[in-house]
Design a protein around this motif. Structure first.
Motif, PDB file in Angstrom:
ATOM      1  N   ALA A 166      -3.544  86.418  60.025  1.00 32.70           N
ATOM      2  CA  ALA A 166      -3.153  85.237  60.000  1.00 32.70           C
ATOM      3  C   ALA A 166      -2.709  84.818  61.625  1.00 32.70           C
ATOM      4  CB  ALA A 166      -2.087  84.669  59.301  1.00 32.70           C
ATOM      5  N   MET A 168      -0.751  87.072  49.721  1.00 32.70           N
ATOM      6  CA  MET A 168       0.789  87.259  50.457  1.00 32.70           C
ATOM      7  C   MET A 168       1.636  88.032  49.938  1.00 32.70           C
ATOM      8  SD  MET A 168       2.874  86.806  53.218  1.00 32.70           S
ATOM      9  CE  MET A 168       2.202  85.483  54.242  1.00 32.70           C
ATOM     10  N   VAL A 174      -4.043  81.602  53.435  1.00 31.46           N
ATOM     11  CA  VAL A 174      -4.065  82.705  52.632  1.00 31.46           C
ATOM     12  C   VAL A 174      -3.338  82.133  51.464  1.00 31.46           C
ATOM     13  CG1 VAL A 174      -2.937  85.058  52.731  1.00 31.46           C
ATOM     14  CG2 VAL A 174      -3.642  84.015  54.803  1.00 31.46           C
ATOM     15  N   ALA A 192      -0.712  81.413  56.767  1.00 28.49           N
ATOM     16  CA  ALA A 192      -0.045  82.092  55.725  1.00 28.49           C
ATOM     17  C   ALA A 192       1.354  81.351  55.695  1.00 28.49           C
ATOM     18  CB  ALA A 192       0.201  83.506  56.171  1.00 28.49           C
ATOM     19  N   LEU A 246      -2.464  90.322  57.647  1.00 30.88           N
ATOM     20  CA  LEU A 246      -3.525  89.478  56.743  1.00 30.88           C
ATOM     21  C   LEU A 246      -4.341  88.777  57.890  1.00 30.88           C
ATOM     22  CD1 LEU A 246      -0.550  87.831  54.524  1.00 30.88           C
ATOM     23  CD2 LEU A 246      -2.549  89.038  53.779  1.00 30.88           C
ATOM     24  N   THR A 290       1.419  75.826  50.152  1.00 27.88           N
ATOM     25  CA  THR A 290      -0.025  76.167  50.378  1.00 27.88           C
ATOM     26  C   THR A 290      -0.920  75.482  49.828  1.00 27.88           C
ATOM     27  OG1 THR A 290       1.233  78.518  50.270  1.00 27.88           O
ATOM     28  CG2 THR A 290      -0.992  78.467  49.630  1.00 27.88           C
TER      29      THR A 290
END
Length: 469
Positions: free
Chosen positions: A226, A198, A193, A156, A224, A181
């Protein structure tokens, strides 16, 4: 070709709301009973289940309506009216994922143009609300979710923190996170993610924009699922020099396990970001394939001005101001017509703005003007209106083709249908008295082309001259 963003004006929706009084009224109990009796007699008739479901929906018996419509969808997955009312029922129950799936089905098979336009906009809003709903669920289930460690290959990326005297560069907090990302997601070895997911969670946790509280960031990472969290900062040195730092945090232990840093001129921002992410890949133990590296080397834009406007759009989007976001994204696309991500974001933001004005009532009122309105009106009266779904139309078209695709003797190819007045003796070849009298009735093989024009509702079909393809 340059394509501007899609923006749906509110005026048609207001007009639909005014016309809402034309929508069908609630059915009587007798009408529903008649449809239930017919359903019991014809359990495999999709149209009957559909009409019963619509009648129950009109009577505000939503759970029963959804069950009937789900069965109709199972029996005929290509019926537009079924998909529409199944989506409306699911949305009224708060099942946004099921509503979205049904609306997507309507976009494939539905016939009313106005409904299609409204649902196209509504889908963007539902997707946003799904993210918010998932964030609320994650926070509510934090005690349970937090006990299971995320996989180290699930990453993430947090918004970066900007420090500097030029506040016009602050939107780079979002823009840099978006670039990182996107580039990390180039590797098939990682699951990254989505930034929107997020941000929805950060909003739910009431994390102040740009505050970058490390404890809250790790908390969000756990929810999440992660295993790794990327967070960092952007420092403006002087007027033109940037330094970017990024740390990789192990979510279960909150310990830093890697990172990257670099500095360059502001104008070389995109090169700086690429070097940063390559170092992050190294820290994560990821090697890009040749194809992944080629994709990684691509840049969404080379215009810093366009990217700054794009980043402003991301900030407005995160703040929930989608109208402002659309304007910033449109401006980015205007500055750089090759900035495809900006055009896509502008279209999505415009859909969200329009979708916020769409309700189940406005959709139903619009549907009343088309085929689905006829189906609903019949359902309210306790009757079933037979409409041709895609499957039924295909069957009908096949039948028509068989009827006109005659053999050289003039008999229908299917052997059971005659054309025109027909030959009273199906075993004998058909005779044309005019050509027979002139001696030209020899049964030679001939080829012919039949063009069947099926008009789309709301459009005027174009008939081509003979000989044109």
């Amino acid at each position: 070709m340059r394509t501007s963003s899609r923006f749906i004006c509110a005026i048609p929706l207001i007009a639909v709301a005014i016309l809402g009084g034309c929508a069908t009224a609630a059915p009587s109990g007798d009408a529903i009973t008649r449809l239930q009796v017919r359903r019991d007699a014809q359990p495999r008739a999709a149209a009957v289940h559909r009409s019963l479901g619509i009648a129950l929906y009109k009577a505000d018996r939503i759970p029963e309506a959804r069950a009937a419509l789900s069965e109709a969808m199972r029996l005929d997955s290509r019926d537009g009216a079924t998909a529409l009312y199944l989506g409306l029922a699911a949305e009224k129950q708060g099942d946004l994922a099921a509503a979205r799936e049904a609306y997507v089905s309507y976009l494939r098979h539905g016939r009313t143009r106005g409904v299609r336009s409204q649902l196209q906009a509504r889908l963007a809003t539902l997707q946003r609300r799904e993210l918010e709903q998932a964030a609320k669920t994650a926070v509510a289930s934090e005690a349970t979710i937090g006990t299971s460690a995320g996989h180290p290959r699930v990453v993430a990326v947090m918004p970066f923190r900007f420090t500097g005297s030029d506040s016009s560069l602050r939107p780079l907090e979002r823009g840099m996170a978006e670039l990182v990302t996107t580039d990390l997601a180039r590797s098939s070895a990682l699951t990254v993610v989505e930034r929107a997911r997020m941000q929805a969670l950060l909003n739910e946790l009431a994390l102040q924009q740009g505050s970058g509280d490390p404890a809250t960031a790790v908390r969000a990472g756990r929810m999440l699922q992660a295993g790794r969290l990327v967070q960092g900062g952007i420092l403006l040195v002087g007027a033109e020099q940037l330094r970017v730092d990024a740390a990789i945090v192990d979510v279960p232990t909150s310990a830093a396990v890697g990172g990257a840093a670099g500095d360059d001129r502001l104008g070389a921002l995109f090169d700086l970001e690429k070097r940063l992410v390559l170092d992050l890949f190294t820290s994560l133990g990821v090697t890009l394939t040749a194809a992944e590296r080629r994709a990684f080397d691509q840049r969404p834009t080379r215009s810093l001005a366009a990217f700054l406007s794009f980043s402003q759009g991301l900030m407005a989007e995160d703040a929930g101001d989608f109208d402002a976001a659309r304007r910033f994204f449109d401006n980015a696309f205007r500055i750089d017509p090759g900035f495809g991500a900006a055009a896509q974001r502008a279209a999505t933001a415009a859909d969200i703005v329009a979708g916020e004005q769409v309700t189940t009532e406005t959709v139903e009122a619009q549907a009343a003007t088309g085929t689905e309105g006829q189906v609903a009106a019949a359902a309210v009266q306790g009757t079933v209106l037979a409409t041709a779904s895609s499957a039924e139309m295909a069957s009908t078209l096949s039948s028509v083709v068989n009827d006109v695709n005659t053999t050289q003797s003039g008999t229908a190819a299917a052997g059971t249908t005659t054309v025109g007045g027909g030959n009273p003796n199906p075993s004998a070849p058909g005779r044309d008295p005019v050509s027979e009298g002139s001696g030209n009735d020899s049964p030679t093989t001939r080829a012919a082309k039949v063009v069947i024009v099926i008009g789309i509702p709301g459009t005027t079909p174009t008939i081509l001259p003979a000989g044109r393809p």
